[in-house]
Design an enzyme around this catalytic site. Structure first.
Site, PDB file in Angstrom:
ATOM      1  N   HIS A  55       0.847  -1.166   0.014  1.00 27.39           N
ATOM      2  CA  HIS A  55       0.201  -0.023   0.060  1.00 27.39           C
ATOM      3  C   HIS A  55       0.845   1.101   0.064  1.00 27.39           C
ATOM      4  CE1 HIS A  55       0.558  -0.117   4.323  1.00 27.39           C
ATOM      5  NE2 HIS A  55       0.254   1.003   4.477  1.00 27.39           N
ATOM      6  N   ASP A  56       2.021   1.297   0.450  1.00 29.33           N
ATOM      7  CA  ASP A  56       2.955   2.542   0.676  1.00 29.33           C
ATOM      8  C   ASP A  56       4.013   2.427  -0.209  1.00 29.33           C
ATOM      9  OD1 ASP A  56       1.419   4.163   2.193  1.00 29.33           O
ATOM     10  OD2 ASP A  56       2.554   3.507   4.299  1.00 29.33           O
ATOM     11  N   LYS A  59       5.739   5.352  -1.607  1.00 23.55           N
ATOM     12  CA  LYS A  59       6.711   6.323  -0.847  1.00 23.55           C
ATOM     13  C   LYS A  59       8.076   6.421  -1.408  1.00 23.55           C
ATOM     14  CE  LYS A  59       3.975   6.981   3.634  1.00 23.55           C
ATOM     15  NZ  LYS A  59       3.954   6.615   4.875  1.00 23.55           N
ATOM     16  N   HIS A  84       2.122   9.651  -2.643  1.00 25.31           N
ATOM     17  CA  HIS A  84       2.652   8.236  -2.707  1.00 25.31           C
ATOM     18  C   HIS A  84       1.443   7.486  -3.170  1.00 25.31           C
ATOM     19  CE1 HIS A  84       0.529   8.051   1.577  1.00 25.31           C
ATOM     20  NE2 HIS A  84       0.721   6.888   1.233  1.00 25.31           N
ATOM     21  N   HIS A 111      -6.208   3.183   0.335  1.00 27.97           N
ATOM     22  CA  HIS A 111      -6.051   3.080   1.880  1.00 27.97           C
ATOM     23  C   HIS A 111      -6.096   4.515   2.653  1.00 27.97           C
ATOM     24  CE1 HIS A 111      -1.820   3.822   0.816  1.00 27.97           C
ATOM     25  NE2 HIS A 111      -1.797   4.246   2.117  1.00 27.97           N
ATOM     26  N   HIS A 112      -6.052   5.713   1.706  1.00 32.28           N
ATOM     27  CA  HIS A 112      -6.321   7.017   2.486  1.00 32.28           C
ATOM     28  C   HIS A 112      -7.838   7.689   2.191  1.00 32.28           C
ATOM     29  CE1 HIS A 112      -2.564   7.483   4.475  1.00 32.28           C
ATOM     30  NE2 HIS A 112      -1.974   7.250   3.537  1.00 32.28           N
ATOM     31  N   ASP A 140      -4.164   0.415   8.873  1.00 30.51           N
ATOM     32  CA  ASP A 140      -3.025   1.688   8.765  1.00 30.51           C
ATOM     33  C   ASP A 140      -3.171   2.604   9.809  1.00 30.51           C
ATOM     34  OD1 ASP A 140      -1.118   2.847   7.335  1.00 30.51           O
ATOM     35  OD2 ASP A 140      -2.550   4.216   6.286  1.00 30.51           O
TER      36      ASP A 140
HETATM   37 FE   LIG Z   1      -0.229   5.654   3.245  1.00 34.99          FE
END
Ligand SMILES: [Fe+2]
Length: 245
Positions: A55-56, A59, A84, A111-112, A140
């Site tokens: 998911h990240d 970044k 990201h 996810h955000h 998260d």
């Molecule tokens: Fe994130």
């Protein structure tokens, strides 16, 4: 081949971002606890597992000065870090996931998103947010606020649960918060312990298996808890604090 590729991608972000090293793996583990609690089928489980791991990944495209910054972010820096999600999308899109695994990208990039539509990056709302994305949102945030940063101590567990409860129907899908709060806490503690050498003692494992986060919250906020209730809360906190080393 596919699995090792995914794990390599995931470890490359851990290497870049020391502050949140281990984050993706814990988010995966919390998400799997929710999935098991919901009884989703094996394919859905696999999709959500991979989305959680990745998911990240976006970044890796964020400047170090922003990613590693300890203080408050400026508006410009905050906007940059939000990118990201779009970068995660681009990376996963380029991999060319086949039909069976396409959903991984949809979920990872949600996810955000927030249940009331105020999240990012597509500002999706309610059930328009992929189900797996709504699961990731809970895991998260839970990991972010239960992790120790070198500039602050861990947040008390009651405050952590307060954030989840206040976020029902605004940030999170309320049903999923409720499911998360029903997971036996011995399983949650095992995720806390993934990165240090401490094992959950068999006796404590058994004791904690009888309670969930909702119970810990109720016992921890009671005006006159019994001696037994106080002991259970402090047993949980013993493992949560990470100070047993
Ligand atoms: Fe994130």
């Amino acid at each position: 081949m596919f699995d090792s590729f995914i794990n390599t991608l995931a470890s490359s972000i851990d290497a870049r971002d020391k502050i949140t090293a281990g984050h993706s793996s814990r988010v995966k583990l919390y998400s799997m606890l929710i999935v098991d609690e919901l009884g989703l089928d094996e394919h859905k489980k696999e999709i959500i597992e991979k989305a959680a791991t990745l998911h990240d990944i976006g970044k890796i495209g964020i400047r170090d000065s922003v990613l590693q910054k300890e203080g408050k972010l400026t508006d410009e820096e905050y906007k940059h870090i939000q990118e990201h999600v779009q970068i995660t999308y681009n990376i996963l899109e380029n991999i060319g996931l086949n039909e069976d695994f396409k959903e991984i990208n949809e979920i990872a990039c949600s996810h955000h998103e927030k249940y009331d539509g105020t999240g990012y990056h597509r500002h999706l709302k309610g059930e328009d947010i992929p189900y797996g994305g709504r699961i990731l949102a809970v895991s998260d945030v839970f990991d972010a606020i239960t992790s120790k940063r070198h500039y602050r101590d861990k947040m008390p567990i009651v405050n952590v649960i307060d954030i989840l409860l206040k976020g029902r129907n605004t940030h999170f899908d309320a049903k999923l918060v409720d499911v998360f709060l029903k997971i036996p806490v011995n399983k949650i503690v095992k995720v806390f312990l993934t990165e240090n050498h401490n094992k959950l003692k068999a006796k404590d494992d058994k004791t904690l298996s009888k309670y969930n986060l909702s119970d810990i919250y109720n016992m921890g906020t009671k005006e006159n808890p019994t001696e037994e209730e106080k002991e259970i809360v402090s047993l949980f906190n013993y493992y949560y604090s990470g100070k047993q080393d």
